[in-house]
Design a protein around this motif. Structure first.
Motif, short mmCIF file in Angstrom:
data_model
loop_
_atom_site.label_atom_id
_atom_site.label_comp_id
_atom_site.label_asym_id
_atom_site.label_seq_id
_atom_site.Cartn_x
_atom_site.Cartn_y
_atom_site.Cartn_z
N GLU A 39 0.83 -1.21 0.00
CA GLU A 39 0.00 0.00 0.00
C GLU A 39 0.86 1.26 0.00
O GLU A 39 0.63 2.19 -0.78
N TYR A 40 1.86 1.30 0.88
CA TYR A 40 2.70 2.50 0.98
C TYR A 40 3.62 2.65 -0.23
O TYR A 40 3.91 3.77 -0.66
N SER A 41 4.09 1.53 -0.79
CA SER A 41 4.92 1.62 -1.99
C SER A 41 4.14 2.20 -3.16
O SER A 41 4.64 3.06 -3.90
N LYS A 42 2.90 1.73 -3.32
CA LYS A 42 2.06 2.25 -4.40
C LYS A 42 1.81 3.75 -4.21
O LYS A 42 1.90 4.53 -5.17
N ARG A 43 1.50 4.14 -2.98
CA ARG A 43 1.23 5.56 -2.71
C ARG A 43 2.49 6.41 -2.94
O ARG A 43 2.42 7.50 -3.50
N CYS A 44 3.62 5.88 -2.53
CA CYS A 44 4.88 6.61 -2.72
C CYS A 44 5.17 6.81 -4.20
O CYS A 44 5.57 7.90 -4.62
N MET A 45 4.95 5.77 -5.00
CA MET A 45 5.18 5.90 -6.45
C MET A 45 4.23 6.93 -7.06
O MET A 45 4.63 7.72 -7.92
N ALA A 46 2.98 6.94 -6.60
CA ALA A 46 1.99 7.88 -7.14
C ALA A 46 2.36 9.32 -6.79
O ALA A 46 2.31 10.22 -7.64
N GLY B 27 15.33 17.34 -1.76
CA GLY B 27 14.23 17.70 -2.65
C GLY B 27 12.96 16.99 -2.26
O GLY B 27 12.94 16.13 -1.38
N LYS B 28 11.87 17.37 -2.94
CA LYS B 28 10.56 16.82 -2.62
C LYS B 28 10.52 15.30 -2.81
O LYS B 28 9.86 14.58 -2.05
N GLY B 29 11.21 14.81 -3.83
CA GLY B 29 11.21 13.36 -4.08
C GLY B 29 11.70 12.59 -2.87
O GLY B 29 11.11 11.58 -2.47
N TRP B 30 12.79 13.05 -2.26
CA TRP B 30 13.33 12.35 -1.10
C TRP B 30 12.43 12.52 0.13
O TRP B 30 12.35 11.64 0.99
N GLU B 31 11.74 13.64 0.23
CA GLU B 31 10.79 13.83 1.33
C GLU B 31 9.69 12.76 1.27
O GLU B 31 9.30 12.18 2.29
N ILE B 32 9.22 12.51 0.06
CA ILE B 32 8.17 11.49 -0.13
C ILE B 32 8.72 10.10 0.19
O ILE B 32 8.09 9.31 0.90
N LEU B 33 9.91 9.79 -0.34
CA LEU B 33 10.52 8.48 -0.08
C LEU B 33 10.75 8.25 1.41
O LEU B 33 10.44 7.17 1.94
N ASP B 34 11.30 9.27 2.09
CA ASP B 34 11.58 9.12 3.51
C ASP B 34 10.30 8.94 4.32
O ASP B 34 10.27 8.15 5.28
#
Length: 263
Positions: free
Chosen positions: A208-215, A226-233
Motif C-alpha cells: 500500500e505504501y509503496s504504491k502511494r509513494c510511487m503515485a 528535494g521533494k522526491g526524497w521527502e516522499i521516499l523518507d
C-alpha cells in the motif's frame, strides 16, 4: 456484494477478479455498470482480506468507454456519493490496492482510460489498443488518458497513439511498455493471477505504501535534498514502523514463510 447485472466478481485467495460483462454493448459503461463497477472497486479497497484486483472482460471488446447513447440522451447518472470518481467509475479516484488489467480484445477510448489506471496489465495476443478520439473531433481528456499515457510510455510513442489515432497490436504494446505481457488467450487470466499472487505474497502495508509513494513521487526528481526524497523518507518511515517490517527479516532468517499481519 449485491447481485450484479453487468458485472461478474470472484474472490480467490486475496484476489478480486472483476469481469465486465456487457458484451452486447462492447462493455460500454452505462450507469448501471458504473455503479456495479465502482462498488466492486470500493469493496476491494475496504475488505482487508482482499489484496489485489484484476479487471478483465467478456466479449471481444475490453471496454468501449462511457455509454454514448446514455450521454446523448442525458440519462447517464453517477453513483450516489461517487460523483467525483469519473464517468467510468474509477478514472478520477485513487485506489490503495493494486489493480491489474487483463485485456482480451479491443481496448480503445475509455477502455484505455481504465487500462492506464491499472498498476500492471496483461493482454491476449490478438488484442489491440487505440486512442481514436481525435479522429472523431474529440480528445481523450475526460478519462485521464492524455496525461497518464505520457507518464507511462515515452512521449513520442504516446504522441503517436494520441495524435494519429491509429491502433497498435499487443506485441507492440508490450514493446512500448503499455502492458507487461502479451500472451495467448488461454494464458491471459492465469498470467494476471500469477502477477496478483506475487502481490499477495508481500506485506499488505508495504504494498500500500509503496504504491502511494510511487503515485506521489511520479513527477518529482531524485535530486537530494528535494521533494522526491521527502516522499521516499515519509513512506520508508511508515513501512519501518509496521510489525510486518520485523516479520519479513525474521522469517527469512528462520527459513520460513512470513506471516503478515497487515499492521
Amino acid at each position: 456484494m449485491a447481485e450484479n447485472r453487468y458485472l461478474i466478481t470472484e474472490e480467490r485467495d486475496g484476489i478480486l477478479i472483476i469481469t465486465l460483462n456487457r458484451p452486447e454493448a462492447r462493455n460500454a459503461m452505462c450507469s448501471q455498470l458504473v455503479e456495479e463497477f465502482s462498488a466492486a472497486l470500493e469493496h476491494l479497497d475496504d475488505d482487508p482480506s482482499l489484496r489485489v484486483g484484476i479487471i478483465t472482460n467478456n466479449g471481444p471488446v475490453f471496454c468501449a468507454g462511457a455509454d454514448l447513447k446514455e450521454l446523448a440522451a442525458g440519462t447517464n447518472r453517477l453513483p450516489e456519493g461517487k460523483e467525483d470518481w469519473g464517468l467510468l467509475g474509477m478514472t478520477k479516484h485513487y485506489f490503495k490496492k493494486p489493480l491489474i488489467a487483463a485485456v482480451n480484445g479491443t481496448c480503445v477510448g475509455g477502455g484505455m482510460g481504465i487500462l492506464l489506471c491499472c498498476d500492471m496489465a496483461v493482454a491476449s495476443e490478438h488484442s489491440t489498443f487505440g486512442v481514436p478520439e481525435a479522429l472523431r473531433g474529440r480528445c481523450a481528456a475526460g478519462d485521464g488518458t492524455l496525461i497518464r499515457a505520457m507518464q507511462q510510455i515515452p512521449q513520442k510513442l504516446a504522441s503517436e497513439l494520441i495524435l494519429t489515432g491509429k491502433p497498435i497490436d499487443a506485441e507492440k504494446a508490450e514493446r512500448w511498455g503499455l502492458i507487461n505481457y502479451c500472451v495467448a488467450e488461454d494464458e491471459l487470466l492465469p498470467k494476471a493471477i500469477e502477477l496478483a499472487e506475487a502481490v499477495v505474497a508481500s506485506a499488505p502495508l508495504a504494498i500500500e505504501y509503496s504504491k502511494r509513494c510511487m503515485a506521489e513521487g511520479a513527477t518529482e526528481t531524485i535530486l537530494y535534498p528535494g521533494k522526491g526524497w521527502e516522499i521516499l523518507d515519509k513512506y520508508q518511515e511508515l513501512v519501518n514502523a509496521t510489525e510486518d517490517a520485523s516479520e519479513g527479516p525474521a522469517a527469512f532468517a528462520e527459513k520460513r514463510q512470513p506471516v503478515w499481519k497487515g499492521r
